[in-house]
Design a protein around this motif. Structure first.
Motif, PDB file in Angstrom:
ATOM      1  N   LEU A 242      30.222 -41.925  10.299  1.00  0.00           N
ATOM      2  CA  LEU A 242      29.957 -40.502  10.509  1.00  0.00           C
ATOM      3  C   LEU A 242      28.509 -40.271  10.934  1.00  0.00           C
ATOM      4  O   LEU A 242      28.237 -39.504  11.863  1.00  0.00           O
ATOM      5  N   ASN A 245      28.119 -41.415  14.453  1.00  0.00           N
ATOM      6  CA  ASN A 245      28.665 -40.422  15.376  1.00  0.00           C
ATOM      7  C   ASN A 245      27.691 -39.257  15.562  1.00  0.00           C
ATOM      8  O   ASN A 245      27.446 -38.792  16.676  1.00  0.00           O
ATOM      9  N   ALA A 246      27.106 -38.802  14.452  1.00  0.00           N
ATOM     10  CA  ALA A 246      26.148 -37.696  14.533  1.00  0.00           C
ATOM     11  C   ALA A 246      24.930 -38.111  15.344  1.00  0.00           C
ATOM     12  O   ALA A 246      24.412 -37.339  16.161  1.00  0.00           O
ATOM     13  N   THR A 367      37.405 -37.771   6.158  1.00  0.00           N
ATOM     14  CA  THR A 367      36.175 -37.370   6.813  1.00  0.00           C
ATOM     15  C   THR A 367      36.445 -36.879   8.225  1.00  0.00           C
ATOM     16  O   THR A 367      35.847 -35.903   8.674  1.00  0.00           O
ATOM     17  N   GLY A 371      35.429 -33.255   9.162  1.00  0.00           N
ATOM     18  CA  GLY A 371      34.410 -33.183  10.211  1.00  0.00           C
ATOM     19  C   GLY A 371      34.874 -32.370  11.412  1.00  0.00           C
ATOM     20  O   GLY A 371      34.120 -31.583  11.980  1.00  0.00           O
ATOM     21  N   ASP A 372      36.134 -32.543  11.799  1.00  0.00           N
ATOM     22  CA  ASP A 372      36.662 -31.803  12.942  1.00  0.00           C
ATOM     23  C   ASP A 372      36.651 -30.307  12.697  1.00  0.00           C
ATOM     24  O   ASP A 372      36.334 -29.515  13.584  1.00  0.00           O
ATOM     25  N   GLY A 375      32.566 -29.511  10.671  1.00  0.00           N
ATOM     26  CA  GLY A 375      31.313 -30.098  11.135  1.00  0.00           C
ATOM     27  C   GLY A 375      30.786 -31.187  10.221  1.00  0.00           C
ATOM     28  O   GLY A 375      31.244 -31.354   9.092  1.00  0.00           O
ATOM     29  N   HIS A 376      29.789 -31.899  10.748  1.00  0.00           N
ATOM     30  CA  HIS A 376      29.232 -33.045  10.033  1.00  0.00           C
ATOM     31  C   HIS A 376      28.644 -32.718   8.667  1.00  0.00           C
ATOM     32  O   HIS A 376      28.926 -33.415   7.693  1.00  0.00           O
ATOM     33  N   ALA A 379      31.191 -32.381   6.042  1.00  0.00           N
ATOM     34  CA  ALA A 379      31.840 -33.663   5.769  1.00  0.00           C
ATOM     35  C   ALA A 379      30.957 -34.518   4.859  1.00  0.00           C
ATOM     36  O   ALA A 379      31.440 -35.140   3.906  1.00  0.00           O
TER      37      ALA A 379
END
Lengths: 412, 180
Positions: A242, A245-246, A367, A371-372, A375-376, A379
């Motif tokens: 995660l 990805n961020a 997650t 997250g979808d 948002g991060h 999550a």
């Protein structure tokens, strides 16, 4: 005289076995890197679609889950643990070769199955050998060293495979992985003559207690520990992907470098502190070390939710290293405390492994879903809350498993 | 940035598209490499059922009559090909192609960034932003977009209702114009 000489020879053998285990852990760490998320990249470059890659990886996950406990029981029943390690390593090599030679569906599925199953026999077998080599009084330190060298192996593996993947080809990574399973066999010669009857967990000395496997799997301390480990993995497994990805979204061209740092720094921390963690567990008990490791999880989640500076994010990954060192040492150590004298050590390790596997799988889906939608940051906060729950569970339910009085080293 | 022709890669892209569809229909088994480099055109798909002898030994059906060459120097599969930016640096891999209801490719899904498979994200870019070079042995795909524009793009989720792709900057509406 003869007795003294024999004792000296035995000391030497132990020293040599310790070194052998160090090397074995290093090479295994090395090899395991190749089977990580890199498989997805390799299959993508070979023209595989997302769907079929997902199918192959899920197959591996399912096989690993299903075989954890039976594989543990199998390792329990085999007294020749170095033989188990030998076969598992050869299976790893075969699996990597299958990937490398021709990434067609059948070969990849077979490779996934072979690798997943042999992972389930290799880890427990190495832990069982470690128990035999170290003896009851030195277990913490021994598992600490295992974690240190596995982590060094992981780091070297990531660097090697990153370079080979970049400069040579994706396929070459798997030839390299297959090749690395050969030097991993060398340390086995130092371990072949260990007296495995010295370590009760091997269960081949007729010391199997009345309670069967079923009773072992219902042991309160073991089940509690498995639940703690599952909650921890549920909060932990998706954290790194995660944040990666961020970072890919927020940081520019150097995102890959920052992610690499996020992966490597915890490995360095594990390599540095694992033996100390093992010593701490012997001196202060398992609960304190577990709590130390678990409480980093909510802190990390909250910091990731709040931070955006890549340098700070990389620094927070030190906490990941602390947690990984604590868990890496405590999983075999607590399991040995609980199941050590029952002859079901590997079975119990399989149960904990299964719990962690379930946690990891759910972690990614959970997650992704959160997250979808939210948002991060949300999550990460969610993972932090799971971390708090895991820590509270350790605090309230997990008994201290260290033997009340120090076990005397069983040396004549 | 110059306004390049709207039909990227000229004929090669058009040829590559049905090849991809062929690939997608046999999702789980076929790899791009295994796909025969022959384009099966529409029509004339009748088989020679009647001609087969009635013996027990199975006979492979004869090849379709309408076969056209699909030379690798002029066409290429795109799944799993590396995507490079205008500066020649690697950006990611083509993982999917999105087609519109007219059957023409609309966007490419690119798996972008990450390290050893950790932390990559998928984004969709307009098909017209891609340049193909089938003659190159590695089949690299050039994406005529800066890294900054890709990075800020929303993540592509195959089943999300509000999916977006990065369009050509010269067509960008003023509200979402990319600032250089």
């Amino acid at each position: 005289m003869a007795l003294a000489a024999r004792r000296n020879i035995r000391r030497l053998a132990e020293l040599s076995a310790d070194r052998g285990l160090d090397w074995l852990n290093l090479f295994v760490g090395n090899i395991q890197t190749g089977f990580g998320p890199y498989v997805a990249i390799y299959l993508t470059t070979s023209g595989w679609t997302e769907t079929s890659i997902g199918l192959a990886l899920s197959l591996g996950t399912v096989v690993a889950m299903v075989s954890q406990v039976p594989a543990g029981a199998l390792v329990d029943s085999i007294s020749n643990k170095t033989g188990v390690v030998l076969f598992s390593l050869l299976a790893f090599g075969t699996s990597a070769l299958l990937f490398a030679i021709q990434p067609v569906a059948l070969a990849v599925y077979v490779a996934e199955v072979i690798h997943s199953f042999s992972s389930c026999t290799l880890g427990p077998a190495i832990a069982a050998i470690s128990l035999a080599v170290a003896g009851p009084a030195m277990q913490g330190l021994r598992f600490g060293r295992n974690a240190r060298f596995a982590s060094i192996g992981n780091g070297i593996g990531a660097a090697l495979m990153g370079a080979v993947g970049y400069y040579v080809s994706e396929r070459a990574v798997f030839f390299l992985t297959a090749g690395l399973s050969l030097p991993a066999l060398l340390p086995l010669s130092r371990l072949a003559r260990i007296d495995y009857r010295r370590a009760a967990p091997c269960g081949n000395d007729g010391a199997k207690t009345a309670g069967g496997a079923g009773r072992m799997l219902r042991d309160r301390a073991l089940v509690t520990f498995a639940a703690c480990a599952m909650l921890f993995t549920l909060g932990n497994a998706a954290m790194l992907p995660l944040i990666g990805n961020a970072l890919t979204k927020t940081v520019g061209g150097e995102a890959s470098l920052v992610i690499a740092a996020c992966i490597v720094l915890p490995q360095l921390v594990v390599a540095a502190i694992s033996p100390a963690i093992g010593r701490l567990a012997e001196a202060n008990g398992r609960r304190s070390v577990l709590l130390l490791g678990f409480c980093t999880l909510p802190i990390r989640g909250l910091l990731f939710a709040a931070l955006t500076d890549p340098v700070l994010i990389v620094l927070v990954q030190i906490l990941d290293g602390v947690a990984a060192a604590c868990l890496g040492v405590m999983v075999p150590l607590v399991t040995s405390d609980v199941a050590g004298r029952s002859g079901h050590f590997n079975l119990s390790l399989g149960l904990v492994g299964l719990a962690m596997g379930i946690g990891a799988t759910l972690s990614t889906s959970l997650t992704g879903w959160v997250g979808d939608r939210y948002g991060h940051p949300v999550a990460f906060a969610c993972l932090a809350v799971i971390g708090i729950a895991a820590t509270v569970l350790v605090w309230t339910a997990m008994p201290e498993t260290r033997a009340t009085q120090p076990v005397p080293a069983p040396r004549e | 940035m110059t306004l390049v022709s709207r039909l990227p890669g000229s004929a090669s892209a058009v040829l590559a598209a049905p090849l991809l569809l062929l690939n997608a229909s046999s999702v789980s088994l076929a790899t791009a490499r295994d796909t025969p480099m022959i384009l099966l055109t529409q029509g004339n798909t009748t088989t020679h059922d009647g001609a087969a002898p009635s013996s027990a030994t199975p006979v492979a059906p004869p090849p379709p009559k309408n076969l056209e060459p699909l030379p690798p120097s002029k066409s290429t599969g795109v799944l799993g090909k590396k995507v490079v930016g205008p500066d020649g640096k690697e950006l990611g891999l083509v993982v999917d192609v999105v087609v519109a209801d007219d059957g023409l490719p609309r966007a490419a899904v690119i798996d972008f960034g990450g390290f050893l498979g950790v932390g990559s994200r998928k984004i969709a870019v307009d098909w017209r932003l891609l340049r193909f070079a089938p003659a190159r042995p590695d089949g690299q795909v050039l994406l005529t977009l800066g890294r900054a524009e890709i990075q800020a793009a929303p993540e592509y989720k195959p089943d999300a209702a509000a999916d977006q792709m990065v369009g050509p900057p010269w067509e960008a509406p003023p509200s979402t114009a990319v600032h250089k």
